[in-house]
Design an enzyme around this catalytic site. Structure first.
Site, PDB file in Angstrom:
ATOM      1  N   ASP A 211       0.867  -1.183   0.000  1.00 34.98           N
ATOM      2  CA  ASP A 211       0.000   0.000   0.000  1.00 34.98           C
ATOM      3  C   ASP A 211       0.899   1.228   0.000  1.00 34.98           C
ATOM      4  OD1 ASP A 211      -2.383   1.719   0.425  1.00 34.98           O
ATOM      5  OD2 ASP A 211      -3.328  -0.193   0.915  1.00 34.98           O
TER       6      ASP A 211
ATOM      7  N   GLU B 282      -9.736   2.746  -5.382  1.00 32.24           N
ATOM      8  CA  GLU B 282      -9.435   4.153  -5.108  1.00 32.24           C
ATOM      9  C   GLU B 282      -8.304   4.725  -5.973  1.00 32.24           C
ATOM     10  OE1 GLU B 282     -10.793   4.375  -0.468  1.00 32.24           O
ATOM     11  OE2 GLU B 282      -8.795   3.572  -0.811  1.00 32.24           O
TER      12      GLU B 282
ATOM     13  N   HIS C 203      -2.771   3.294  -4.734  1.00 27.84           N
ATOM     14  CA  HIS C 203      -2.121   2.973  -3.460  1.00 27.84           C
ATOM     15  C   HIS C 203      -0.673   2.544  -3.705  1.00 27.84           C
ATOM     16  CE1 HIS C 203      -5.578   3.553  -0.930  1.00 27.84           C
ATOM     17  NE2 HIS C 203      -6.324   2.830  -1.733  1.00 27.84           N
TER      18      HIS C 203
HETATM   19  C1  ACM Z   1     -10.696  -0.346   0.416  1.00 28.14           C
HETATM   20  O1  ACM Z   1     -11.186  -0.257   1.560  1.00 28.14           O
HETATM   21  N1  ACM Z   1     -10.052   0.684  -0.126  1.00 28.14           N
HETATM   22  C2  ACM Z   1     -10.806  -1.563  -0.361  1.00 28.14           C
END
Ligand code: ACM
Ligand code: ZN
Length: 504
Positions: A169, A296, A232
């Protein structure tokens, strides 16, 4: 000793009879040789559980007897027959025997003081869903192998059978890849952990990974790795700035958030990196699945970047959203070439007009149930883990301002108990595509294994029941009766637990 079994999750059928099976000391497990692995693993668990109680076992192997017997039964199903003389666990597979022995282990965890008395009776049990998971975010906080093993062991006590290992991440990359050493040298080191004031960094060696997988496999828990592309990605970009649209400089993030800098869709190098990561994962992880994230993704850089614009023109796509779909399709194909099936967060469903997601991509619904409903309607298999239905364990247990957890949501035990991966909107065909569900623990605020335990237990107990127990056998009032008995078992295992209001 409790006079009822009070198991969590509740079995399909429980018949309690007269009398007790009594055991002084660590019981001896034996049985068909095909169950040798399960017998070895659970024998060691029983001994460790016993020792936690501080009692001496002076029986020299003459304590109560447990037999494991092969019978024709569905995968994961088991039967427990408890008489005054012995306990017989029957199953058709090692997974079934393991599940039966874990139910029995729960009963033993409720006893001790040098003797255990279990009511005679018969239990028949089988799962409602095959996918019963928990995700642990090991990027934002780096959890030790020791903690992960303790967690997996305790999850398996509840028949949770998937450990979704979130390895990458913005705040840290935890997976060594030979061809990309800087992912570890630079990308594993979060600049600072603001909350704890502790430097948070680290990575899992190949030996660590093999160790976790072997430990989990012995407990019939599948380890599903996740590497998150193309968003991410701050840790990747800090290590390899050339893979971003602007060229940086970038840093391994020390804040929580959704960041503008993502992998450059116009740079073929991102697929070289993905190939090396997938090769490593395919070599180390036996699971049929690799999670590729996809959540995201911010598109602002893709709108400006000449390389991304060129890619758009070449592919004949109109929007950057479509470009994400193009990337997902390509990653899924690369995994298929390596014998693996891709899982993506529900964003992978968006703007798939021209580059359609291959049917075998599994969709994990997290922003609500809608992603799962849509995905199953399109013929995809689905994992339900809705943040609106109690599955997000980084949210607070209750609105109490003194509770730890994210402020923007709440996940109560009751919500987790009430969640159903199959929703009323789904047709029978759609329902058949629902593999099961998951709880997810994001770790920005969870900077110690002990805090993780407090966030996971007992919410996962409720979710385990939602995923395992037949719908007709679920009853929250009865769960509330069993839970305090069960929480004492978890106390014995040294698990820190929330004990407040279950309904928020
Ligand atoms: C997430 O909670 N961004 C999958
Ligand atoms: Zn770009």
């Amino acid at each position: 000793m409790n006079q009822t079994y009070a198991l969590v999750p509740q079995p399909v059928s429980v018949k309690q009879g007269e009398g007790f099976f009594q055991c002084r000391g660590v019981p001896v497990i034996s049985g068909d040789s095909i169950f040798k692995n399960e017998i070895d693993t659970v024998s060691a668990q029983f001994r460790a559980d016993w020792e936690r109680c501080g009692c001496a076992d002076n029986t020299g192997g003459a304590a109560g007897k447990i037999f494991c017997k092969k019978e024709d039964m569905k995968e994961e199903a088991y039967r427990l027959l408890i008489t005054q003389d012995a306990v017989t666990v029957s199953a058709g597979s090692g997974a079934g025997i393991y599940n039966g022995l874990q139910s029995l282990r729960q009963m033993f965890l409720g006893g001790c003081d040098e003797a255990v008395s279990i009511p005679c009776g018969e239990i028949e049990d089988r799962p409602r869903f095959g996918w019963r998971g928990l995700m642990l975010d090991c990027s934002r906080y780096f959890y030790s192998v020791e903690f992960i093993k303790k967690l997996i062991d305790t999850l398996s006590l509840h028949h949770i059978n998937v450990f979704h290992w979130h390895l990458t991440d913005d705040q840290g990359w935890r997976l060594p890849i030979k061809e990309y050493p800087l992912l570890i040298e630079i990308g594993s080191k979060r600049r600072e952990h603001r909350l704890s004031g502790r430097f948070s960094g680290g990575f899992y060696t190949e030996d660590d990974i093999r160790d976790v997988i072997a430990f989990a496999t012995a407990r019939h828990v599948e380890v599903v790795p996740e590497v998150d592309f193309p968003g991410h990605a701050s840790a990747i970009l800090a290590a390899y700035p050339g893979l971003g649209c602007t060229g940086g400089p970038y840093q391994v993030e020390d804040r929580f958030g959704i960041f503008e800098d993502v992998l450059c869709a116009g740079n073929d190098g991102i697929f070289d990196l993905a190939a090396a990561a997938f090769d490593t994962l395919a070599r180390l992880f036996p699971s049929a699945y690799v999670h590729i994230g996809g959540d995201e993704v911010r598109f602002n850089n893709w709108n400006e970047c000449p390389k991304c614009k060129k890619r758009l023109a070449e592919t004949g796509l109109k929007t950057p959203q479509e470009l994400q779909s193009w990337i997902t399709v390509r990653l899924a194909k690369m995994l298929a070439e390596r014998g693996k099936t891709a899982i993506g967060w529900d964003e992978v469903l968006e703007d798939t007009g021209q580059y359609k997601l291959p049917k075998n991509v599994v969709v994990q619904s997290w922003r609500g149930r809608e992603g799962g409903i849509k995905a199953s309607g399109l013929g995809h298999r689905v994992i339900m883990s809705s943040s609106k239905d109690g599955c997000y364990l980084d949210y607070r247990h209750s609105p109490d301002p003194e509770e730890i957890g994210q402020r923007w949501g709440k996940s109560t035990v009751f919500q987790g108990y009430s969640m159903d991966p199959i929703t009323p909107e789904m047709t029978a065909e759609q329902a058949a595509l629902v593999l099961g569900g998951q709880a997810n623990l994001w770790s920005e605020l969870i900077y110690a294994g002990k805090i993780a335990e407090y966030m996971i237990f007992p919410r996962i107990c409720a979710i385990a029941e939602s995923l395992w127990t037949a719908k007709e056998a679920k009853n929250f009032e009865d769960f509330k009766r069993r839970l305090p008995i069960h929480q004492e078992r978890l106390d014995r295992l040294g698990i820190l637990q929330y004990r407040g209001n279950l309904e928020g």
